[in-house]
Scaffold this active site. Structure first.
Site, PDB file in Angstrom:
ATOM      1  N   LYS A  28       5.701  -6.586   6.740  1.00 27.35           N
ATOM      2  CA  LYS A  28       5.211  -6.441   5.366  1.00 27.35           C
ATOM      3  C   LYS A  28       6.361  -6.190   4.382  1.00 27.35           C
ATOM      4  O   LYS A  28       6.472  -6.849   3.348  1.00 27.35           O
ATOM      5  CB  LYS A  28       4.228  -5.266   5.294  1.00 27.35           C
ATOM      6  CG  LYS A  28       3.824  -4.891   3.871  1.00 27.35           C
ATOM      7  CD  LYS A  28       2.921  -3.683   3.825  1.00 27.35           C
ATOM      8  CE  LYS A  28       3.661  -2.401   3.672  1.00 27.35           C
ATOM      9  NZ  LYS A  28       3.574  -1.815   2.330  1.00 27.35           N
ATOM     10  N   ASN A  29       7.230  -5.217   4.710  1.00 28.12           N
ATOM     11  CA  ASN A  29       8.262  -4.828   3.740  1.00 28.12           C
ATOM     12  C   ASN A  29       9.315  -5.920   3.548  1.00 28.12           C
ATOM     13  O   ASN A  29       9.904  -6.032   2.479  1.00 28.12           O
ATOM     14  CB  ASN A  29       8.902  -3.501   4.155  1.00 28.12           C
ATOM     15  CG  ASN A  29       7.936  -2.331   3.978  1.00 28.12           C
ATOM     16  OD1 ASN A  29       6.983  -2.431   3.208  1.00 28.12           O
ATOM     17  ND2 ASN A  29       8.160  -1.251   4.691  1.00 28.12           N
ATOM     18  N   CYS A 122       1.622   4.097  -4.853  1.00 24.84           N
ATOM     19  CA  CYS A 122       2.100   4.879  -3.714  1.00 24.84           C
ATOM     20  C   CYS A 122       1.774   6.349  -3.880  1.00 24.84           C
ATOM     21  O   CYS A 122       2.032   6.926  -4.924  1.00 24.84           O
ATOM     22  CB  CYS A 122       3.599   4.715  -3.572  1.00 24.84           C
ATOM     23  SG  CYS A 122       4.058   5.201  -1.935  1.00 24.84           S
ATOM     24  N   ARG A 127       9.500   8.146  -5.968  1.00 27.29           N
ATOM     25  CA  ARG A 127      10.329   6.953  -5.781  1.00 27.29           C
ATOM     26  C   ARG A 127      10.748   6.333  -7.116  1.00 27.29           C
ATOM     27  O   ARG A 127      10.320   5.251  -7.477  1.00 27.29           O
ATOM     28  CB  ARG A 127       9.577   5.916  -4.941  1.00 27.29           C
ATOM     29  CG  ARG A 127       9.181   6.467  -3.602  1.00 27.29           C
ATOM     30  CD  ARG A 127       9.138   5.386  -2.561  1.00 27.29           C
ATOM     31  NE  ARG A 127       7.824   4.874  -2.359  1.00 27.29           N
ATOM     32  CZ  ARG A 127       7.488   4.033  -1.407  1.00 27.29           C
ATOM     33  NH1 ARG A 127       8.381   3.606  -0.558  1.00 27.29           N
ATOM     34  NH2 ARG A 127       6.276   3.603  -1.269  1.00 27.29           N
ATOM     35  N   ASP A 314       8.508   5.775   8.027  1.00 30.03           N
ATOM     36  CA  ASP A 314       7.225   5.083   8.199  1.00 30.03           C
ATOM     37  C   ASP A 314       6.622   5.277   9.592  1.00 30.03           C
ATOM     38  O   ASP A 314       5.513   4.820   9.852  1.00 30.03           O
ATOM     39  CB  ASP A 314       7.377   3.578   7.912  1.00 30.03           C
ATOM     40  CG  ASP A 314       7.362   3.271   6.421  1.00 30.03           C
ATOM     41  OD1 ASP A 314       7.111   4.191   5.631  1.00 30.03           O
ATOM     42  OD2 ASP A 314       7.600   2.110   6.048  1.00 30.03           O
ATOM     43  N   ARG A 406      -3.561  -2.287   3.608  1.00 30.49           N
ATOM     44  CA  ARG A 406      -2.342  -2.678   2.893  1.00 30.49           C
ATOM     45  C   ARG A 406      -1.233  -3.050   3.861  1.00 30.49           C
ATOM     46  O   ARG A 406      -0.332  -3.797   3.494  1.00 30.49           O
ATOM     47  CB  ARG A 406      -1.848  -1.517   2.012  1.00 30.49           C
ATOM     48  CG  ARG A 406      -2.630  -1.288   0.720  1.00 30.49           C
ATOM     49  CD  ARG A 406      -1.993  -0.153  -0.083  1.00 30.49           C
ATOM     50  NE  ARG A 406      -0.546  -0.312  -0.105  1.00 30.49           N
ATOM     51  CZ  ARG A 406       0.324   0.695  -0.034  1.00 30.49           C
ATOM     52  NH1 ARG A 406      -0.103   1.931   0.074  1.00 30.49           N
ATOM     53  NH2 ARG A 406       1.619   0.461  -0.062  1.00 30.49           N
TER      54      ARG A 406
END
Length: 430
Positions: A28-29, A122, A127, A314, A406
């Protein structure tokens, strides 16, 4: 925990061992940053191994709103950014997805002006985007933030950003990615010091290089980009998702099961594998892309999250779930994000013994968890609750699936394929 309207939830009947194999989806990232990177190119780009996720679809909508034509065939997406004209990304989409802020670098370096709302999407920390902004300013951009929108433009007659030496105060993945993309079409050489080293950074650099960019040093703390005047079309495959792979390895460990996790990149999983073995679950390398979990007695271990190649933030929540039934006392310390222990309260509902002080959690292993209704607070917390539910006695209901969807493609179907007793309840009413 009552909701006025029924919401989807996962029902898990725990303490069933798993077996079989599970195939890991694209990262995903990586995919989110590389989708933004397609804006750098005047020609078509084709990306394969794209995961089917809510965040990926939102990013697709952001690109479409900017004038990119997108065609999807299964896990392959084709992007035609020739008509990129819009310089302003839409607030309603950017506010849902933090990664959509990544479009600022490609739009600015290609069109000379960009307007991108400050990001949302988020729950785990603020961030801030100041490292992104400072990097663009170092390359000659004029940046003004007003009314919640970052307005960036390139000074000078050429309309091109200029290469610069940039030192990041913190090895931010997002800021490193923004600067890499902006620098690909800048005049001259850009050097990023204290750059993030995550595998997703390497993937973005490899993608840009496949279009003709000149980037070296990705994966180290110094990245050098020689600007080029234009980039060409490419056909590129997204790397496997190391966090999804790690999540399934933990699912094998917590259920004392032998499972095969396929389509992985071993090097990306070294920190997670090392920690699993310390806790007592052996991980065998069957071949280049396959791992097998071998169950063992679980014992306490301390976890501290750090930027890559340290232990990934994560994976913190999933490992905490595992440590709740590991014998002894474990200390879990979160150093990357400030609000990333919100799953503790929900794990305690399942019978975990956890005490939080500041950014650390003392996890005292218990013999067994017991099923209960729980609410996901963020993406990785939702995976941790599912994992805990697999090990808990009786029935666990996990709500808040908008977080899970997500970042995990078909999680319940993949777990069902391993024999887990899990099903999605489309209209759960607590």
């Amino acid at each position: 925990m009552s909701n006025s309207t029924p919401q989807p939830a996962l029902e898990i009947i725990g303490r069933h061992s798993l077996n079989g194999e599970v195939k890991i989806s694209g990262a995903k990232n990586s995919a989110l940053a590389i989708m933004a990177g397609t804006l750098l190119c005047g020609d078509d780009c084709r990306l394969s191994n794209m995961p089917c996720l809510a965040d990926i679809n939102t990013m697709g909508q952001v690109l479409a709103s900017l004038g990119v034509k997108i065609k999807k065939t299964g896990s392959t997406w084709e992007f035609n950014p020739r008509d990129l004209k819009a310089v302003k990304a839409p607030y309603d989409l950017v506010s849902q997805l933090r990664a959509s802020f990544f479009v600022i670098g490609p739009i600015l370096t290609r069109l000379g002006v960009a307007q991108v709302p400050l990001p949302g999407g988020c729950a785990i920390g603020s961030r801030p985007v100041e490292l992104h902004v400072r990097g663009l300013q170092a390359m000659g951009a004029n940046v003004i933030i007003e009314h919640g929108v970052v307005n960036a433009s390139v000074k000078g007659s050429s309309g091109r950003l200029k290469g610069a030496n940039i030192f990041l105060d913190y090895p931010s993945v997002g800021a490193t990615e923004t600067i890499i993309m902006a620098a690909t079409l800048a005049e001259g050489e850009t050097v990023i010091k204290n750059a993030a080293k995550e595998p997703e950074i390497v993937d973005l650099a490899n993608f840009c290089n496949s279009m003709g960019a000149k980037i070296t040093g990705a994966g180290t703390d110094t990245i050098i980009i020689q600007g080029v005047s234009r980039l060409h079309s490419t056909d590129y495959e997204i790397i496997p998702d190391r966090i999804e792979a790690g999540t399934f390895l933990v699912a094998g460990a917590i259920t004392h099961s032998e499972i095969l996790v396929t389509s992985i990149n071993y090097d990306h999983l070294i920190p997670a594998i090392a920690k699993l073995e310390e806790i007592g679950c052996r991980v065998l390398r069957e071949d280049e892309t396959t791992l097998r979990t071998i169950p063992g007695a679980l014992k306490a271990s301390d976890v501290e999250t750090l930027p890559h190649p340290g232990f990934p933030t994560d994976m913190q929540a999933q490992f905490m779930a595992l440590l709740t039934i590991s014998e002894g006392n474990s200390l879990v310390t979160e150093t990357v994000f400030e609000n990333r222990l919100r799953h503790v309260a929900e794990l305690k509902r399942l019978g975990a013994n956890i005490k939080v002080k500041g950014n650390s959690a003392l996890v005292c292993g218990v013999p067994m968890l017991s099923g209960a209704p729980v609410m996901a607070t963020d993406l990785r917390a939702s995976a941790a609750l599912v994992i805990a539910g697999l090990a808990a006695d009786g029935k666990t209901i996990v709500q808040g699936l908008q977080h899970l969807d997500r970042g995990y493609e078909n999680l319940e179907q993949k777990l069902q394929g391993l024999g887990a007793k899990i099903q999605r309840l489309p209209h759960y009413q607590p």
